[in-house]
Design a protein around this motif. Structure first.
Motif, PDB file in Angstrom:
ATOM      1  N   VAL A  27       0.928  -1.139   0.027  1.00 45.09           N
ATOM      2  CA  VAL A  27       0.160   0.260   0.184  1.00 45.09           C
ATOM      3  C   VAL A  27       0.857   1.392   0.119  1.00 45.09           C
ATOM      4  O   VAL A  27       0.801   2.268  -0.876  1.00 45.09           O
ATOM      5  CB  VAL A  27      -0.837  -0.040   1.242  1.00 45.09           C
ATOM      6  CG1 VAL A  27      -1.598   1.277   1.318  1.00 45.09           C
ATOM      7  CG2 VAL A  27      -2.091  -1.091   1.146  1.00 45.09           C
ATOM      8  N   GLU A  28       2.023   1.223   0.772  1.00 46.87           N
ATOM      9  CA  GLU A  28       2.747   2.368   0.857  1.00 46.87           C
ATOM     10  C   GLU A  28       3.471   2.544  -0.561  1.00 46.87           C
ATOM     11  O   GLU A  28       3.431   3.732  -1.054  1.00 46.87           O
ATOM     12  CB  GLU A  28       3.858   2.179   2.042  1.00 46.87           C
ATOM     13  CG  GLU A  28       4.735   3.380   2.350  1.00 46.87           C
ATOM     14  CD  GLU A  28       5.677   3.331   3.302  1.00 46.87           C
ATOM     15  OE1 GLU A  28       5.487   2.181   3.914  1.00 46.87           O
ATOM     16  OE2 GLU A  28       6.626   4.112   3.685  1.00 46.87           O
ATOM     17  N   ALA A  30       2.243   1.781  -3.375  1.00 50.56           N
ATOM     18  CA  ALA A  30       1.271   2.553  -4.277  1.00 50.56           C
ATOM     19  C   ALA A  30       1.110   3.722  -3.985  1.00 50.56           C
ATOM     20  O   ALA A  30       0.797   4.505  -5.027  1.00 50.56           O
ATOM     21  CB  ALA A  30       0.062   1.643  -4.228  1.00 50.56           C
ATOM     22  N   ASN A  31       1.351   4.303  -2.744  1.00 50.35           N
ATOM     23  CA  ASN A  31       0.960   5.688  -2.518  1.00 50.35           C
ATOM     24  C   ASN A  31       2.341   6.642  -2.453  1.00 50.35           C
ATOM     25  O   ASN A  31       1.958   7.812  -2.095  1.00 50.35           O
ATOM     26  CB  ASN A  31       0.148   5.872  -1.197  1.00 50.35           C
ATOM     27  CG  ASN A  31      -1.213   5.351  -1.192  1.00 50.35           C
ATOM     28  OD1 ASN A  31      -1.819   5.394  -2.278  1.00 50.35           O
ATOM     29  ND2 ASN A  31      -1.486   4.462  -0.073  1.00 50.35           N
ATOM     30  N   THR A  32       3.339   6.186  -3.032  1.00 48.08           N
ATOM     31  CA  THR A  32       4.440   7.038  -2.906  1.00 48.08           C
ATOM     32  C   THR A  32       4.956   7.404  -4.172  1.00 48.08           C
ATOM     33  O   THR A  32       4.900   6.746  -5.266  1.00 48.08           O
ATOM     34  CB  THR A  32       5.916   5.937  -2.538  1.00 48.08           C
ATOM     35  OG1 THR A  32       5.434   5.402  -1.084  1.00 48.08           O
ATOM     36  CG2 THR A  32       7.065   6.679  -2.697  1.00 48.08           C
ATOM     37  N   ASP A  33       5.061   8.619  -4.167  1.00 51.14           N
ATOM     38  CA  ASP A  33       5.431   9.238  -5.595  1.00 51.14           C
ATOM     39  C   ASP A  33       6.869   9.541  -5.811  1.00 51.14           C
ATOM     40  O   ASP A  33       7.286   9.397  -7.060  1.00 51.14           O
ATOM     41  CB  ASP A  33       4.838  11.065  -5.549  1.00 51.14           C
ATOM     42  CG  ASP A  33       3.267  10.877  -5.412  1.00 51.14           C
ATOM     43  OD1 ASP A  33       2.704   9.762  -6.265  1.00 51.14           O
ATOM     44  OD2 ASP A  33       2.535  11.614  -5.052  1.00 51.14           O
ATOM     45  N   ARG A  38      10.389   4.876  -3.775  1.00 50.59           N
ATOM     46  CA  ARG A  38       9.877   3.741  -3.936  1.00 50.59           C
ATOM     47  C   ARG A  38      10.719   2.593  -4.243  1.00 50.59           C
ATOM     48  O   ARG A  38      10.339   1.713  -4.226  1.00 50.59           O
ATOM     49  CB  ARG A  38       8.830   4.105  -5.424  1.00 50.59           C
ATOM     50  CG  ARG A  38       8.108   2.989  -6.016  1.00 50.59           C
ATOM     51  CD  ARG A  38       7.515   3.586  -7.294  1.00 50.59           C
ATOM     52  NE  ARG A  38       6.187   3.983  -6.724  1.00 50.59           N
ATOM     53  CZ  ARG A  38       5.024   3.965  -7.192  1.00 50.59           C
ATOM     54  NH1 ARG A  38       4.973   3.465  -8.516  1.00 50.59           N
ATOM     55  NH2 ARG A  38       3.772   4.299  -6.601  1.00 50.59           N
TER      56      ARG A  38
END
Length: 60
Positions: A27-28, A30-33, A38
């Motif tokens: 989840v982290e 997927a939510n990291t830009d 990443r």
């Protein structure tokens, strides 16, 4: 590093903990830009996935 002897209950709890962590890690990711962050998370994911696969193979 040496081996760690665990009871069956301890193995199950550790496996459950790592599975929850693995889910949260995905989840982290997927939510990291940030690309560099990443990439480091993806490396960690691969290491954790290997550990999970090895633990599951051992318990089957």
């Amino acid at each position: 590093m040496g081996n760690l002897e665990l009871t069956t209950d301890e193995e199950k709890e550790l496996l459950s903990f790592i599975e929850r962590y693995y889910h949260d890690l995905r989840v982290e990711i997927a939510n990291t830009d940030d690309r560099e962050f990443r990439r480091s998370l993806k490396h960690k994911e691969a290491v954790i996935r290997t550990i999970l696969d090895r633990m599951k193979a051992k318990t089957l």
